[in-house]
Design a protein around this motif. Structure first.
Motif, PDB file in Angstrom:
ATOM      1  N   ASN A  92      -6.863  -4.796  20.919  1.00  0.00           N
ATOM      2  CA  ASN A  92      -6.147  -6.375  21.243  1.00  0.00           C
ATOM      3  C   ASN A  92      -5.991  -6.872  19.587  1.00  0.00           C
ATOM      4  OD1 ASN A  92      -8.399  -6.383  19.475  1.00  0.00           O
ATOM      5  ND2 ASN A  92      -9.416  -7.694  21.453  1.00  0.00           N
ATOM      6  N   ARG A  93      -5.522  -7.523  19.159  1.00  0.00           N
ATOM      7  CA  ARG A  93      -4.387  -8.354  17.643  1.00  0.00           C
ATOM      8  C   ARG A  93      -5.753  -7.663  17.131  1.00  0.00           C
ATOM      9  NH1 ARG A  93      -1.233 -12.241  17.276  1.00  0.00           N
ATOM     10  NH2 ARG A  93      -0.753 -12.690  14.831  1.00  0.00           N
ATOM     11  N   HIS A  94      -7.757  -8.695  16.883  1.00  0.00           N
ATOM     12  CA  HIS A  94      -8.085  -7.856  16.352  1.00  0.00           C
ATOM     13  C   HIS A  94      -8.550  -6.816  15.519  1.00  0.00           C
ATOM     14  CE1 HIS A  94     -12.167  -8.667  13.954  1.00  0.00           C
ATOM     15  NE2 HIS A  94     -12.121  -8.123  14.817  1.00  0.00           N
ATOM     16  N   LYS A  95      -8.399  -5.904  16.786  1.00  0.00           N
ATOM     17  CA  LYS A  95      -8.176  -4.630  16.140  1.00  0.00           C
ATOM     18  C   LYS A  95      -7.333  -4.112  15.695  1.00  0.00           C
ATOM     19  CE  LYS A  95      -9.442   0.170  16.453  1.00  0.00           C
ATOM     20  NZ  LYS A  95     -10.366   0.599  16.079  1.00  0.00           N
ATOM     21  N   ASP A 143      -5.576  -5.839  13.826  1.00  0.00           N
ATOM     22  CA  ASP A 143      -4.925  -6.636  12.430  1.00  0.00           C
ATOM     23  C   ASP A 143      -6.150  -5.958  11.480  1.00  0.00           C
ATOM     24  OD1 ASP A 143      -3.658  -8.563  13.264  1.00  0.00           O
ATOM     25  OD2 ASP A 143      -5.610 -10.157  13.672  1.00  0.00           O
ATOM     26  N   ASP A 144      -7.325  -5.014  11.713  1.00  0.00           N
ATOM     27  CA  ASP A 144      -7.703  -4.640  11.422  1.00  0.00           C
ATOM     28  C   ASP A 144      -7.404  -2.839  10.858  1.00  0.00           C
ATOM     29  OD1 ASP A 144      -9.950  -6.139  11.611  1.00  0.00           O
ATOM     30  OD2 ASP A 144     -11.621  -4.750  12.481  1.00  0.00           O
ATOM     31  N   VAL A 145      -6.726  -2.512  11.596  1.00  0.00           N
ATOM     32  CA  VAL A 145      -5.941  -1.221  11.646  1.00  0.00           C
ATOM     33  C   VAL A 145      -5.078  -1.350  10.797  1.00  0.00           C
ATOM     34  CG1 VAL A 145      -4.402   0.883  12.705  1.00  0.00           C
ATOM     35  CG2 VAL A 145      -6.484  -0.123  13.554  1.00  0.00           C
ATOM     36  N   LEU A 146      -4.369  -2.401  10.788  1.00  0.00           N
ATOM     37  CA  LEU A 146      -3.118  -2.681   9.833  1.00  0.00           C
ATOM     38  C   LEU A 146      -3.506  -3.125   8.487  1.00  0.00           C
ATOM     39  CD1 LEU A 146      -0.816  -4.057  12.490  1.00  0.00           C
ATOM     40  CD2 LEU A 146      -0.509  -2.282  11.282  1.00  0.00           C
ATOM     41  N   SER A 147      -4.473  -3.455   8.171  1.00  0.00           N
ATOM     42  CA  SER A 147      -4.862  -4.019   6.909  1.00  0.00           C
ATOM     43  C   SER A 147      -5.570  -2.818   6.308  1.00  0.00           C
ATOM     44  CB  SER A 147      -5.967  -5.044   7.208  1.00  0.00           C
ATOM     45  OG  SER A 147      -7.220  -4.713   7.772  1.00  0.00           O
ATOM     46  N   ASN A 148      -5.968  -1.662   6.883  1.00  0.00           N
ATOM     47  CA  ASN A 148      -6.387  -0.235   6.561  1.00  0.00           C
ATOM     48  C   ASN A 148      -5.280   0.167   6.120  1.00  0.00           C
ATOM     49  OD1 ASN A 148      -9.463  -1.233   6.928  1.00  0.00           O
ATOM     50  ND2 ASN A 148      -9.313  -0.200   8.962  1.00  0.00           N
ATOM     51  N   SER A 197       7.353  -3.363   1.770  1.00  0.00           N
ATOM     52  CA  SER A 197       6.151  -3.028   0.944  1.00  0.00           C
ATOM     53  C   SER A 197       4.990  -3.004   1.501  1.00  0.00           C
ATOM     54  CB  SER A 197       6.624  -3.734  -0.221  1.00  0.00           C
ATOM     55  OG  SER A 197       6.579  -5.293  -0.145  1.00  0.00           O
ATOM     56  N   ASN A 198       5.064  -4.003   2.582  1.00  0.00           N
ATOM     57  CA  ASN A 198       3.524  -3.921   3.397  1.00  0.00           C
ATOM     58  C   ASN A 198       3.240  -4.262   4.624  1.00  0.00           C
ATOM     59  OD1 ASN A 198       3.765  -6.945   3.442  1.00  0.00           O
ATOM     60  ND2 ASN A 198       3.950  -7.168   1.609  1.00  0.00           N
ATOM     61  N   VAL A 199       2.261  -4.237   4.801  1.00  0.00           N
ATOM     62  CA  VAL A 199       2.571  -5.121   6.723  1.00  0.00           C
ATOM     63  C   VAL A 199       3.154  -5.608   7.679  1.00  0.00           C
ATOM     64  CG1 VAL A 199       0.804  -4.761   8.882  1.00  0.00           C
ATOM     65  CG2 VAL A 199       0.327  -2.676   6.817  1.00  0.00           C
ATOM     66  N   LYS A 200       2.617  -6.707   6.747  1.00  0.00           N
ATOM     67  CA  LYS A 200       3.437  -7.809   6.309  1.00  0.00           C
ATOM     68  C   LYS A 200       4.785  -8.348   6.501  1.00  0.00           C
ATOM     69  CE  LYS A 200       2.556 -13.153   5.542  1.00  0.00           C
ATOM     70  NZ  LYS A 200       1.513 -14.113   4.556  1.00  0.00           N
ATOM     71  N   GLU A 201       5.384  -7.487   5.762  1.00  0.00           N
ATOM     72  CA  GLU A 201       6.947  -7.580   5.383  1.00  0.00           C
ATOM     73  C   GLU A 201       6.813  -6.807   7.296  1.00  0.00           C
ATOM     74  OE1 GLU A 201       8.453  -6.523   2.249  1.00  0.00           O
ATOM     75  OE2 GLU A 201       7.617  -8.140   1.247  1.00  0.00           O
ATOM     76  N   MET A 202       6.746  -5.317   7.393  1.00  0.00           N
ATOM     77  CA  MET A 202       7.317  -4.568   9.208  1.00  0.00           C
ATOM     78  C   MET A 202       7.089  -5.307   9.594  1.00  0.00           C
ATOM     79  SD  MET A 202       5.590  -1.193   7.794  1.00  0.00           S
ATOM     80  CE  MET A 202       5.830  -1.057   8.931  1.00  0.00           C
ATOM     81  N   ILE A 203       5.757  -5.936  10.204  1.00  0.00           N
ATOM     82  CA  ILE A 203       5.883  -7.330  11.236  1.00  0.00           C
ATOM     83  C   ILE A 203       6.680  -7.752  11.477  1.00  0.00           C
ATOM     84  CG2 ILE A 203       4.241  -8.638  12.649  1.00  0.00           C
ATOM     85  CD1 ILE A 203       1.444  -6.936  11.666  1.00  0.00           C
TER      86      ILE A 203
END
Length: 353
Positions: free
Chosen positions: A195-198, A200-205, A327-333
């Protein structure tokens, strides 16, 4: 990928199932030799184990306790009737070991059961094997038998005290429970995807390491959105919408590798994470990822579900972004989401890289 570890099967389920199957085999064996008293007893024991196979999902501690008691009674009576030579008494040793190593917090009743099994084995040995009524028994026969039995069960009880088998089992039991709870927390109930929670955890790592990635370590994020999903729900109902979500989830799972991860992002949106598998020399590139996404798109386009002899199908629009261009996941999303909406605005049912 679909979260395949999402099993709620209790730890002792297979053990009780094994006992149930064993009892069924004994039932026919006793029937064949005409031991009807054992047939009736075994039948009752089989019913108890059958009930426990289902009750274990509600209360595993009670189900295990009742199963151990059933086995203790059954093997004691069988040994009395058939004799020592068939080795049914040896099950009391195994049951004793199981009783003292249960992982449940309150183990007092199990320890009492283990002591009872020790005493029963002792009684069976002298009454059935040695025939204590036989006046030809020597002191040494009785002495060695007694010390060996006490020594056997004493070693089991001593080993439990020193090696702390039950404590280790309890630790493993609660670790398994924690993993099950974590699994539930991270899994979408409908699709069985993460799910979305997982996500967030994976991408933040992996977020902080993007600038230091080598060519082989770079990854892709792709958004998948079901086209005209609201119209499908409004026309056919939410149950049909759910069926389509499950169908597409299965396709996403089948068309990706174990190194990839799929998440239900929310509603009719999915997020896919593509990484280069370990040991693979060549890293991912736009052409490879585009090929994967295009195969997924075509498979969904050709697939359908049938309701009342009517085929219902849909299409998906996909947008993908590489860690090389962000440069980061947030930009990629944001970039992957933007490309997906470019596909939506240019006709849907397409892949935009």
């Amino acid at each position: 990928m679909i979260n395949k570890n999402n099993s709620d099967r209790p730890t002792y389920f297979l053990l009780i199932l094994f006992g149930f199957i064993l009892n069924i085999s004994f039932f026919f064996a006793f029937l064949s030799i005409g031991k009807y008293e054992l047939v009736y007893l075994d039948f009752i024991g089989t019913i108890i184990l059958l009930i426990n196979i289902f009750y274990i999902f509600k209360n595993q501690r009670i189900a295990v306790l009742l199963s151990l008691i059933e086995g203790t009674v059954l093997y004691t009576v069988i040994t009395y009737i058939l004799g020592w030579e068939y080795s049914f008494q040896n099950w009391l040793i195994a049951l004793c070991f199981l009783a003292i190593t249960v992982p449940f917090p309150n183990r007092k009743i199990f320890y009492i059961l283990a002591v009872i099994e020790c005493v029963l084995y002792f009684i069976l040995y002298f009454d059935v094997k040695l025939d204590f009524s036989n006046r030809n028994l020597t002191f040494l026969t009785v002495y060695f038998s007694l010390t060996n039995i006490i020594g056997l069960f004493g070693m089991i009880l001593f080993a439990e005290k020193v090696l702390k088998w039950s404590a280790n089992m309890e630790k493993a039991f609660f670790q398994d429970k924690f993993e099950r709870m974590e699994n539930i927390m991270y899994t979408d109930r409908l699709t069985q995807l993460y799910n979305r929670h997982k996500a967030d955890d994976v991408l933040s790592n992996i977020d902080d390491n993007i600038p230091n990635f080598t060519d082989n370590e770079h990854f892709y994020i792709a958004f998948v959105d079901i086209d005209n999903f609201k119209k499908i729900n409004d026309t056919y109902g939410h149950d049909i919408g759910d069926d389509l979500l499950v169908m597409i989830s299965n396709i996403l799972n089948k068309k990706t590798k174990s190194s990839d991860m799929i998440f239900r992002w929310g509603g009719e949106e999915f997020l896919m994470l593509f990484k280069t598998p370990k040991g693979q020399e060549k890293g991912l590139n736009d052409n490879i990822v585009y090929g994967i996404l295009e195969r997924i798109r075509l498979t969904v386009e050709k697939s359908s579900i049938t309701i009342n002899n009517k085929k219902i199908n849909t299409t998906i629009t996909l947008g993908a972004a590489s860690s090389k261009e962000s440069s980061n996941v947030k930009e990629m999303i944001k970039l992957a989401d933007k490309k997906m909406y470019e596909g939506k605005n240019s006709g849907k049912n397409r892949v935009i890289m």
